[in-house]
Design a protein around this motif. Structure first.
Motif, PDB file in Angstrom:
ATOM      1  N   GLY A   1       0.853  -1.191   0.000  1.00  0.00           N
ATOM      2  CA  GLY A   1       0.000   0.000   0.000  1.00  0.00           C
ATOM      3  C   GLY A   1       0.885   1.236   0.000  1.00  0.00           C
ATOM      4  N   GLU A   2       0.677   2.101   0.967  1.00  0.00           N
ATOM      5  CA  GLU A   2       1.468   3.336   1.077  1.00  0.00           C
ATOM      6  C   GLU A   2       2.702   3.171   1.957  1.00  0.00           C
ATOM      7  N   ARG A   3       2.851   2.002   2.568  1.00  0.00           N
ATOM      8  CA  ARG A   3       3.931   1.765   3.535  1.00  0.00           C
ATOM      9  C   ARG A   3       5.130   1.097   2.875  1.00  0.00           C
ATOM     10  N   VAL A   4       6.311   1.714   3.028  1.00  0.00           N
ATOM     11  CA  VAL A   4       7.550   1.102   2.546  1.00  0.00           C
ATOM     12  C   VAL A   4       7.917  -0.005   3.525  1.00  0.00           C
ATOM     13  N   ILE A   5       8.015  -1.233   3.006  1.00  0.00           N
ATOM     14  CA  ILE A   5       8.377  -2.341   3.902  1.00  0.00           C
ATOM     15  C   ILE A   5       9.842  -2.716   3.773  1.00  0.00           C
ATOM     16  N   SER A   6      10.487  -2.282   2.685  1.00  0.00           N
ATOM     17  CA  SER A   6      11.904  -2.595   2.541  1.00  0.00           C
ATOM     18  C   SER A   6      12.518  -1.737   1.437  1.00  0.00           C
TER      19      SER A   6
ATOM     20  N   PRO B   1      -0.528 -11.259  -0.514  1.00  0.00           N
ATOM     21  CA  PRO B   1      -0.416  -9.796  -0.588  1.00  0.00           C
ATOM     22  C   PRO B   1      -0.139  -9.279  -1.998  1.00  0.00           C
ATOM     23  N   ILE B   2      -0.544  -8.050  -2.215  1.00  0.00           N
ATOM     24  CA  ILE B   2      -0.156  -7.292  -3.399  1.00  0.00           C
ATOM     25  C   ILE B   2       0.854  -6.250  -2.934  1.00  0.00           C
ATOM     26  N   LEU B   3       2.050  -6.322  -3.482  1.00  0.00           N
ATOM     27  CA  LEU B   3       3.125  -5.399  -3.146  1.00  0.00           C
ATOM     28  C   LEU B   3       3.464  -4.582  -4.379  1.00  0.00           C
ATOM     29  N   THR B   4       4.142  -3.477  -4.176  1.00  0.00           N
ATOM     30  CA  THR B   4       4.571  -2.641  -5.293  1.00  0.00           C
ATOM     31  C   THR B   4       6.060  -2.398  -5.175  1.00  0.00           C
ATOM     32  N   LEU B   5       6.781  -2.707  -6.246  1.00  0.00           N
ATOM     33  CA  LEU B   5       8.207  -2.420  -6.330  1.00  0.00           C
ATOM     34  C   LEU B   5       8.349  -1.144  -7.145  1.00  0.00           C
TER      35      LEU B   5
ATOM     36  N   GLY C   1      10.656   5.806 -10.787  1.00  0.00           N
ATOM     37  CA  GLY C   1       9.236   5.928 -10.475  1.00  0.00           C
ATOM     38  C   GLY C   1       8.345   4.933 -11.194  1.00  0.00           C
ATOM     39  N   ASN C   2       8.934   4.030 -11.989  1.00  0.00           N
ATOM     40  CA  ASN C   2       8.153   2.957 -12.602  1.00  0.00           C
ATOM     41  C   ASN C   2       7.733   1.984 -11.511  1.00  0.00           C
ATOM     42  N   THR C   3       6.596   1.321 -11.686  1.00  0.00           N
ATOM     43  CA  THR C   3       6.139   0.389 -10.669  1.00  0.00           C
ATOM     44  C   THR C   3       5.896  -0.995 -11.254  1.00  0.00           C
ATOM     45  N   LEU C   4       6.294  -1.992 -10.493  1.00  0.00           N
ATOM     46  CA  LEU C   4       6.017  -3.380 -10.811  1.00  0.00           C
ATOM     47  C   LEU C   4       5.188  -3.913  -9.647  1.00  0.00           C
ATOM     48  N   THR C   5       3.904  -4.128  -9.902  1.00  0.00           N
ATOM     49  CA  THR C   5       3.013  -4.669  -8.883  1.00  0.00           C
ATOM     50  C   THR C   5       3.224  -6.170  -8.840  1.00  0.00           C
TER      51      THR C   5
ATOM     52  N   GLY D   1       1.672 -16.281  -8.579  1.00  0.00           N
ATOM     53  CA  GLY D   1       1.643 -14.841  -8.394  1.00  0.00           C
ATOM     54  C   GLY D   1       1.400 -14.157  -9.723  1.00  0.00           C
ATOM     55  N   PHE D   2       1.246 -12.851  -9.679  1.00  0.00           N
ATOM     56  CA  PHE D   2       1.057 -12.081 -10.913  1.00  0.00           C
ATOM     57  C   PHE D   2       1.912 -10.834 -10.860  1.00  0.00           C
ATOM     58  N   LEU D   3       2.157 -10.259 -12.029  1.00  0.00           N
ATOM     59  CA  LEU D   3       2.927  -9.026 -12.156  1.00  0.00           C
ATOM     60  C   LEU D   3       2.174  -8.055 -13.041  1.00  0.00           C
ATOM     61  N   ASN D   4       2.322  -6.762 -12.747  1.00  0.00           N
ATOM     62  CA  ASN D   4       1.744  -5.713 -13.570  1.00  0.00           C
ATOM     63  C   ASN D   4       2.716  -4.544 -13.566  1.00  0.00           C
ATOM     64  N   PHE D   5       3.061  -4.062 -14.760  1.00  0.00           N
ATOM     65  CA  PHE D   5       4.021  -2.973 -14.887  1.00  0.00           C
ATOM     66  C   PHE D   5       3.334  -1.704 -15.370  1.00  0.00           C
ATOM     67  N   ILE D   6       3.656  -0.588 -14.710  1.00  0.00           N
ATOM     68  CA  ILE D   6       3.179   0.737 -15.117  1.00  0.00           C
ATOM     69  C   ILE D   6       4.380   1.674 -15.105  1.00  0.00           C
TER      70      ILE D   6
END
Length: 133
Positions: free
Chosen positions: A9-14, A38-42, A47-51, A59-64
Motif C-alpha cells: 500500500g502506502e507503507r515502505v516495507i523494505s 499480498p499485493i506489493l509494489t516495487l 518511479g516505474n512500478t512493478l506490482t 503470483g502475478f505481475l503488472n508494470f506501469i
C-alpha cells in the motif's frame, strides 16, 4: 546508491539494493503468517512500478511506467485458462481484495526470477509473456 522501494500500500516495507535482497524479501513475505496473498509494489528509482501479487504457489505481475499512462503490462501464465473464469484473490494492505484472472498468474519461482531480472536490467523479462492492459 540506487535502490528500489518495496511497498505494501502506502507503507515502505523494505529498501531493495540488489536482486538477492528482493528474492530474500519476497520469500520471507510469501512464507510469513502475517501475509495472505499480498499485493506489493516495487518502485524503481525512475518511479516505474512493478506490482507483485504473491501466494504460496502462484503470483502475478503488472508494470506501469512512471508517467502512469498506458500501455500497462500484465504477466500471462496459462492462456488456456482464458476459457475459464478461474480467479485468484490477492489483498492490498491485508484488507482490500482484488480478483486476478488465473490466466495472468505464473509459478512463484518464475515470478521471483522475473522480478530479479527487472532489478538487474530495468527491463521486463522475456522469460514470460506480457499482455497490454
Amino acid at each position: 546508491m540506487k535502490f528500489y522501494k518495496l511497498m505494501d500500500g502506502e507503507r515502505v516495507i523494505s529498501e531493495i539494493l540488489s536482486d538477492q535482497d528482493l528474492e530474500k524479501k519476497l520469500i520471507e513475505i510469501r512464507d510469513s503468517p502475517n501475509y495472505s496473498n499480498p499485493i506489493l509494489t516495487l518502485v524503481d528509482p525512475l518511479g516505474n512500478t512493478l506490482t507483485i501479487g504473491i501466494s504460496k504457489n502462484l503470483g502475478f505481475l503488472n508494470f506501469i511506467d512512471s508517467s502512469g499512462n498506458p500501455p500497462y503490462f500484465s504477466s500471462v501464465g496459462n492462456r488456456s485458462l482464458s476459457e475459464t473464469n478461474e480467479i485468484m484473490v490477492f489483498y492490498i494492505e491485508g484488507k482490500h481484495f482484488t480478483e486476478v484472472p488465473k490466466r495472468n498468474c505464473i509459478p512463484i519461482e518464475t515470478l521471483i526470477e522475473v522480478t530479479k531480472e527487472y532489478i538487474k536490467t530495468g527491463n521486463l523479462s522475456t522469460v514470460i509473456n506480457w499482455e497490454k492492459d
